[in-house]
Design a protein around this motif. Structure first.
Motif, PDB file in Angstrom:
ATOM      1  N   ALA A 117       0.829  -1.208   0.000  1.00  0.00           N
ATOM      2  CA  ALA A 117       0.000   0.000   0.000  1.00  0.00           C
ATOM      3  C   ALA A 117       0.863   1.257   0.000  1.00  0.00           C
ATOM      4  O   ALA A 117       0.531   2.247  -0.666  1.00  0.00           O
ATOM      5  N   THR A 118       1.972   1.240   0.738  1.00  0.00           N
ATOM      6  CA  THR A 118       2.882   2.388   0.737  1.00  0.00           C
ATOM      7  C   THR A 118       3.421   2.645  -0.662  1.00  0.00           C
ATOM      8  O   THR A 118       3.459   3.797  -1.132  1.00  0.00           O
ATOM      9  N   ALA A 119       3.831   1.580  -1.347  1.00  0.00           N
ATOM     10  CA  ALA A 119       4.352   1.721  -2.711  1.00  0.00           C
ATOM     11  C   ALA A 119       3.282   2.255  -3.664  1.00  0.00           C
ATOM     12  O   ALA A 119       3.544   3.154  -4.475  1.00  0.00           O
ATOM     13  N   VAL A 120       2.079   1.710  -3.563  1.00  0.00           N
ATOM     14  CA  VAL A 120       0.981   2.147  -4.429  1.00  0.00           C
ATOM     15  C   VAL A 120       0.675   3.617  -4.215  1.00  0.00           C
ATOM     16  O   VAL A 120       0.509   4.390  -5.175  1.00  0.00           O
ATOM     17  N   MET A 121       0.630   4.039  -2.966  1.00  0.00           N
ATOM     18  CA  MET A 121       0.273   5.427  -2.681  1.00  0.00           C
ATOM     19  C   MET A 121       1.391   6.397  -3.046  1.00  0.00           C
ATOM     20  O   MET A 121       1.118   7.546  -3.422  1.00  0.00           O
ATOM     21  N   LEU A 122       2.636   5.968  -2.961  1.00  0.00           N
ATOM     22  CA  LEU A 122       3.733   6.834  -3.405  1.00  0.00           C
ATOM     23  C   LEU A 122       3.650   7.075  -4.913  1.00  0.00           C
ATOM     24  O   LEU A 122       3.868   8.191  -5.395  1.00  0.00           O
ATOM     25  N   ILE A 123       3.314   6.035  -5.658  1.00  0.00           N
ATOM     26  CA  ILE A 123       3.128   6.183  -7.106  1.00  0.00           C
ATOM     27  C   ILE A 123       1.949   7.109  -7.382  1.00  0.00           C
ATOM     28  O   ILE A 123       2.023   8.002  -8.243  1.00  0.00           O
ATOM     29  N   ALA A 124       0.856   6.909  -6.635  1.00  0.00           N
ATOM     30  CA  ALA A 124      -0.327   7.757  -6.814  1.00  0.00           C
ATOM     31  C   ALA A 124      -0.023   9.206  -6.440  1.00  0.00           C
ATOM     32  O   ALA A 124      -0.461  10.141  -7.129  1.00  0.00           O
ATOM     33  N   ASN A 125       0.720   9.400  -5.357  1.00  0.00           N
ATOM     34  CA  ASN A 125       1.106  10.756  -4.959  1.00  0.00           C
ATOM     35  C   ASN A 125       1.967  11.422  -6.033  1.00  0.00           C
ATOM     36  O   ASN A 125       1.816  12.618  -6.300  1.00  0.00           O
ATOM     37  N   TYR A 126       2.835  10.654  -6.626  1.00  0.00           N
ATOM     38  CA  TYR A 126       3.727  11.206  -7.655  1.00  0.00           C
ATOM     39  C   TYR A 126       2.968  11.574  -8.925  1.00  0.00           C
ATOM     40  O   TYR A 126       3.242  12.609  -9.558  1.00  0.00           O
ATOM     41  N   LEU A 127       1.983  10.745  -9.293  1.00  0.00           N
ATOM     42  CA  LEU A 127       1.286  10.948 -10.563  1.00  0.00           C
ATOM     43  C   LEU A 127       0.024  11.806 -10.432  1.00  0.00           C
ATOM     44  O   LEU A 127      -0.272  12.609 -11.334  1.00  0.00           O
ATOM     45  N   ILE A 128      -0.716  11.649  -9.339  1.00  0.00           N
ATOM     46  CA  ILE A 128      -2.038  12.271  -9.228  1.00  0.00           C
ATOM     47  C   ILE A 128      -2.033  13.534  -8.376  1.00  0.00           C
ATOM     48  O   ILE A 128      -2.684  14.520  -8.721  1.00  0.00           O
ATOM     49  N   THR A 129      -1.307  13.508  -7.261  1.00  0.00           N
ATOM     50  CA  THR A 129      -1.340  14.642  -6.331  1.00  0.00           C
ATOM     51  C   THR A 129      -0.925  15.967  -6.975  1.00  0.00           C
ATOM     52  O   THR A 129      -1.549  17.000  -6.691  1.00  0.00           O
ATOM     53  N   PRO A 130       0.109  16.002  -7.837  1.00  0.00           N
ATOM     54  CA  PRO A 130       0.442  17.278  -8.492  1.00  0.00           C
ATOM     55  C   PRO A 130      -0.710  17.852  -9.316  1.00  0.00           C
ATOM     56  O   PRO A 130      -0.866  19.080  -9.407  1.00  0.00           O
ATOM     57  N   LEU A 131      -1.515  16.982  -9.918  1.00  0.00           N
ATOM     58  CA  LEU A 131      -2.669  17.438 -10.696  1.00  0.00           C
ATOM     59  C   LEU A 131      -3.699  18.083  -9.775  1.00  0.00           C
ATOM     60  O   LEU A 131      -4.296  19.116 -10.111  1.00  0.00           O
ATOM     61  N   TYR A 132      -3.898  17.473  -8.615  1.00  0.00           N
ATOM     62  CA  TYR A 132      -4.818  18.044  -7.627  1.00  0.00           C
ATOM     63  C   TYR A 132      -4.300  19.386  -7.115  1.00  0.00           C
ATOM     64  O   TYR A 132      -5.059  20.349  -6.976  1.00  0.00           O
ATOM     65  N   ALA A 133      -2.997  19.434  -6.838  1.00  0.00           N
ATOM     66  CA  ALA A 133      -2.396  20.678  -6.345  1.00  0.00           C
ATOM     67  C   ALA A 133      -2.562  21.802  -7.358  1.00  0.00           C
ATOM     68  O   ALA A 133      -2.891  22.945  -7.004  1.00  0.00           O
ATOM     69  N   GLU A 134      -2.352  21.478  -8.606  1.00  0.00           N
ATOM     70  CA  GLU A 134      -2.518  22.481  -9.665  1.00  0.00           C
ATOM     71  C   GLU A 134      -3.967  22.925  -9.778  1.00  0.00           C
ATOM     72  O   GLU A 134      -4.260  24.112  -9.970  1.00  0.00           O
ATOM     73  N   TYR A 135      -4.885  21.970  -9.614  1.00  0.00           N
ATOM     74  CA  TYR A 135      -6.313  22.268  -9.742  1.00  0.00           C
ATOM     75  C   TYR A 135      -6.792  23.210  -8.641  1.00  0.00           C
ATOM     76  O   TYR A 135      -7.565  24.138  -8.895  1.00  0.00           O
ATOM     77  N   VAL A 136      -6.340  22.971  -7.399  1.00  0.00           N
ATOM     78  CA  VAL A 136      -6.800  23.807  -6.284  1.00  0.00           C
ATOM     79  C   VAL A 136      -5.919  25.038  -6.081  1.00  0.00           C
ATOM     80  O   VAL A 136      -6.233  25.906  -5.269  1.00  0.00           O
ATOM     81  N   GLY A 137      -4.802  25.090  -6.804  1.00  0.00           N
ATOM     82  CA  GLY A 137      -4.000  26.302  -6.816  1.00  0.00           C
ATOM     83  C   GLY A 137      -2.975  26.459  -5.719  1.00  0.00           C
ATOM     84  O   GLY A 137      -2.735  27.559  -5.241  1.00  0.00           O
ATOM     85  N   PHE A 138      -2.352  25.340  -5.264  1.00  0.00           N
ATOM     86  CA  PHE A 138      -1.239  25.513  -4.332  1.00  0.00           C
ATOM     87  C   PHE A 138       0.019  24.868  -4.907  1.00  0.00           C
ATOM     88  O   PHE A 138      -0.036  23.927  -5.690  1.00  0.00           O
ATOM     89  N   THR A 139       1.164  25.414  -4.498  1.00  0.00           N
ATOM     90  CA  THR A 139       2.444  24.981  -5.041  1.00  0.00           C
ATOM     91  C   THR A 139       2.908  23.701  -4.357  1.00  0.00           C
ATOM     92  O   THR A 139       2.857  23.585  -3.129  1.00  0.00           O
ATOM     93  N   LEU A 140       3.362  22.742  -5.150  1.00  0.00           N
ATOM     94  CA  LEU A 140       3.830  21.476  -4.599  1.00  0.00           C
ATOM     95  C   LEU A 140       5.032  20.988  -5.397  1.00  0.00           C
ATOM     96  O   LEU A 140       4.931  20.736  -6.593  1.00  0.00           O
TER      97      LEU A 140
END
Length: 230
Positions: A117-140
């Motif tokens: 689960a840690t590995a899966v979520m790190l991949i998800a954080n790397y691929l998906i979280t930046p898109l969310y950050a860009e969408y809501v307008g905070f720098t990551l």
């Protein structure tokens, strides 16, 4: 007991686990930056260990959807990440435990679930979280935050949930057995007598120490805060 009755009881039990996991998602969440950890993955994992990996996968869909339509502040991003988190952790634990229904199988399944689960979520954080950050307008800066924030957050989260599973499994087993929802064949195969008592005591102590260690990491290392509800 006929097959229809067994299926009905299983359906009711899975629904109960979904409801319990949903309620737990409100209780004592730990917030670290914009991330939140709660104990719902532990409840889903226990349900999966009782009723199998398919049931765990179903609960991993239902509970995040309930969160989406009620108290979620992260919308579809939260739905996707919660599903991936719950599914990766609970189905892995349930799948290993399905083929080794002993305490050693439960521990092996939970350890496997933590790392997978840690590995899966790190991949998800790397691929998906930046898109969310860009969408809501905070720098990551994802390359910087991945080892500094996301790795310790996710690893600690799953160690915490695995420890909670070890504490919750026996009481929930007794409760479900008393209500005749599960039978003895659903339980972990353990020795009886003094050996069983010793194993239980050691399990409770180890799980409790890990829970306190995880809370320490969240509050004093990652600067998280525990809230009462939501």
């Amino acid at each position: 007991m006929n097959k229809t009755s067994e299926k009905t009881k299983k359906l009711v039990a899975v629904a109960m686990f979904c409801a319990l996991a949903f309620i737990v998602s409100f209780c004592f969440p730990v917030k670290v930056s914009f991330l939140t950890v709660d104990a719902k993955d532990a409840i889903i994992a226990v349900g999966g260990m009782f009723f199998g990996p398919i049931s765990a996968l179903i609960m991993s869909v239902v509970v995040p959807f309930l969160e989406l339509i009620t108290n979620s502040t992260t919308g579809w991003y939260g739905l996707i990440m919660n599903f991936l988190s719950s599914a990766a952790f609970s189905t892995t634990a349930a799948l290993v435990y399905k083929y080794k229904r002993k305490m050693s199988g439960a521990v092996l399944g939970l350890c496997s679930a933590v790392f997978f689960a840690t590995a899966v979520m790190l991949i998800a954080n790397y691929l998906i979280t930046p898109l969310y950050a860009e969408y809501v307008g905070f720098t990551l800066n994802i390359k910087k935050e991945l080892p500094r924030l996301f790795l310790p957050f996710n690893l600690t989260k799953y160690v915490l949930n695995a420890s909670l599973v070890l504490l919750l499994y026996k009481p929930l087993t007794n409760a479900l057995r008393a209500s005749k929802i599960v039978s003895a064949r659903n339980q972990t195969k353990e020795s009886t007598g003094a050996k069983k008592s010793t194993t239980t005591i050691i399990t409770v102590i180890c799980a409790s120490v890990l829970i306190y260690a995880c809370i320490f990491v969240y509050i004093f290392v990652l600067g998280g805060k525990i809230s009462l509800f939501g």
